[in-house]
Design an enzyme around this catalytic site. Sequence first.
Site, mmCIF file in Angstrom:
data_model
loop_
_atom_site.group_PDB
_atom_site.id
_atom_site.type_symbol
_atom_site.label_atom_id
_atom_site.label_comp_id
_atom_site.label_asym_id
_atom_site.label_seq_id
_atom_site.Cartn_x
_atom_site.Cartn_y
_atom_site.Cartn_z
ATOM 1 N N ASN A 9 0.569 -9.559 29.603
ATOM 2 C CA ASN A 9 -0.084 -8.711 30.600
ATOM 3 C C ASN A 9 0.508 -9.048 31.962
ATOM 4 O O ASN A 9 0.201 -10.092 32.540
ATOM 5 C CB ASN A 9 -1.599 -8.978 30.578
ATOM 6 C CG ASN A 9 -2.341 -8.200 31.662
ATOM 7 O OD1 ASN A 9 -1.805 -7.280 32.276
ATOM 8 N ND2 ASN A 9 -3.586 -8.576 31.889
ATOM 9 N N TRP A 10 1.370 -8.172 32.459
ATOM 10 C CA TRP A 10 2.072 -8.451 33.713
ATOM 11 C C TRP A 10 1.177 -8.288 34.940
ATOM 12 O O TRP A 10 1.548 -8.694 36.029
ATOM 13 C CB TRP A 10 3.281 -7.525 33.846
ATOM 14 C CG TRP A 10 4.383 -7.787 32.860
ATOM 15 C CD1 TRP A 10 4.336 -8.588 31.741
ATOM 16 C CD2 TRP A 10 5.702 -7.239 32.886
ATOM 17 N NE1 TRP A 10 5.535 -8.556 31.083
ATOM 18 C CE2 TRP A 10 6.396 -7.735 31.761
ATOM 19 C CE3 TRP A 10 6.366 -6.367 33.745
ATOM 20 C CZ2 TRP A 10 7.717 -7.395 31.483
ATOM 21 C CZ3 TRP A 10 7.679 -6.016 33.468
ATOM 22 C CH2 TRP A 10 8.352 -6.533 32.355
ATOM 23 N N LYS A 11 0.018 -7.649 34.752
ATOM 24 C CA LYS A 11 -0.922 -7.408 35.856
ATOM 25 C C LYS A 11 -0.194 -6.708 37.020
ATOM 26 O O LYS A 11 0.702 -5.908 36.777
ATOM 27 C CB LYS A 11 -1.597 -8.713 36.271
ATOM 28 C CG LYS A 11 -2.290 -9.421 35.093
ATOM 29 C CD LYS A 11 -3.147 -10.572 35.528
ATOM 30 C CE LYS A 11 -3.789 -11.232 34.311
ATOM 31 N NZ LYS A 11 -4.727 -12.307 34.679
ATOM 32 N N HIS A 95 -10.583 -5.816 30.456
ATOM 33 C CA HIS A 95 -10.151 -7.094 31.031
ATOM 34 C C HIS A 95 -11.162 -7.538 32.084
ATOM 35 O O HIS A 95 -11.730 -6.713 32.805
ATOM 36 C CB HIS A 95 -8.760 -6.952 31.651
ATOM 37 C CG HIS A 95 -8.123 -8.272 31.961
ATOM 38 N ND1 HIS A 95 -8.461 -9.015 33.066
ATOM 39 C CD2 HIS A 95 -7.171 -8.983 31.297
ATOM 40 C CE1 HIS A 95 -7.749 -10.132 33.074
ATOM 41 N NE2 HIS A 95 -6.958 -10.135 32.003
ATOM 42 N N GLU A 97 -10.886 -8.742 34.876
ATOM 43 C CA GLU A 97 -10.586 -8.301 36.246
ATOM 44 C C GLU A 97 -11.049 -6.866 36.468
ATOM 45 O O GLU A 97 -11.504 -6.515 37.560
ATOM 46 C CB GLU A 97 -9.083 -8.467 36.516
ATOM 47 C CG GLU A 97 -8.686 -9.935 36.598
ATOM 48 C CD GLU A 97 -7.223 -10.222 36.326
ATOM 49 O OE1 GLU A 97 -6.858 -11.398 36.321
ATOM 50 O OE2 GLU A 97 -6.450 -9.258 36.096
ATOM 51 N N GLU A 167 -11.089 -13.874 26.064
ATOM 52 C CA GLU A 167 -10.602 -14.507 27.287
ATOM 53 C C GLU A 167 -11.775 -15.073 28.081
ATOM 54 O O GLU A 167 -12.462 -14.334 28.790
ATOM 55 C CB GLU A 167 -9.864 -13.488 28.161
ATOM 56 C CG GLU A 167 -8.609 -12.927 27.545
ATOM 57 C CD GLU A 167 -7.714 -12.289 28.596
ATOM 58 O OE1 GLU A 167 -6.545 -12.688 28.689
ATOM 59 O OE2 GLU A 167 -8.188 -11.420 29.341
ATOM 60 N N GLY A 173 -6.038 -17.642 34.717
ATOM 61 C CA GLY A 173 -5.332 -17.928 35.967
ATOM 62 C C GLY A 173 -5.783 -19.193 36.664
ATOM 63 O O GLY A 173 -5.406 -19.445 37.802
ATOM 64 N N SER A 212 -4.890 -18.937 30.447
ATOM 65 C CA SER A 212 -3.991 -20.059 30.724
ATOM 66 C C SER A 212 -3.276 -20.551 29.469
ATOM 67 O O SER A 212 -3.098 -21.752 29.249
ATOM 68 C CB SER A 212 -4.750 -21.212 31.407
ATOM 69 O OG SER A 212 -5.310 -20.790 32.636
#
Length: 255
Positions: A9-11, A95, A97, A167, A173, A212
């Site tokens: 996932n490059w975000k 997700h 976020e 997650e 992160g 992570s």
Amino acid sequence: MRHPLVMGNWKLNGSKTVVKELIAGLRNELSSVDGCGVAIAPPVMYLDQAKHALSGSQIVLGAQNVDVNLSGAFTGEVSADMLKDVGAQYIIIGHSERRTYHKESDELIAKKFALLKAAGLIPVLCIGETEAENEAGKTEEVCARQIDAVLKTQGAEAFNGVVIAYEPVWAIGTGKSATPAQAQAVHKFIRDHIAKENHAVAAQVILQYGGSVNDKNAAELFAQPDIDGALVGGASLKADAFAAIVKAAAVAKNA
């Protein structure tokens, strides 16, 4: 038989140069790897470039989100049909976020899930608890609620051919990661929760761990019986680090 899947996932990262160089690096690093599926989810404006750069490789294209509408006056949104049109297959939804910054509810995410299934795309459903929920002993309660948003409205069969990414929000992160035993316990709970409705469906759901994941902890995580791969954030932006995780998954699952 479940197959391991590692997805990057490059975000909100990347550029035309990064896409070109990162995919070239991945193709080089992963050319001889067998036994583990690989997917990447670049930002939406780079999907077409990434699709062409991946041509002829075994790396599959994914995307980071989808709208609940297929067309119309919804400025700034991207539909399931559009993602399919550019060649994306694995679509991340739910997700943490998105849940946090965009206030996405379990119900909204379940709608996205249904749309993706109808379009013939593969949902990568992210679930997980916050640090406060974890400390309060609510991990299983939160994960069950997030799964039930789909399970109770679409039935267990909706999870055929689907990916669920556990997650823990406190590990994304942060450099913190659940221990392999902690992660396995939650993955087993998720599989058992779906199995209460349908054992066969639960047995084939791909369960990824995210939070992570790196080349240091990947092998031990993938050695767990219910962990089928990983949804990788920061480490997916470096070809060698991401490839190391994929290789660890392939070795663990081929053993």
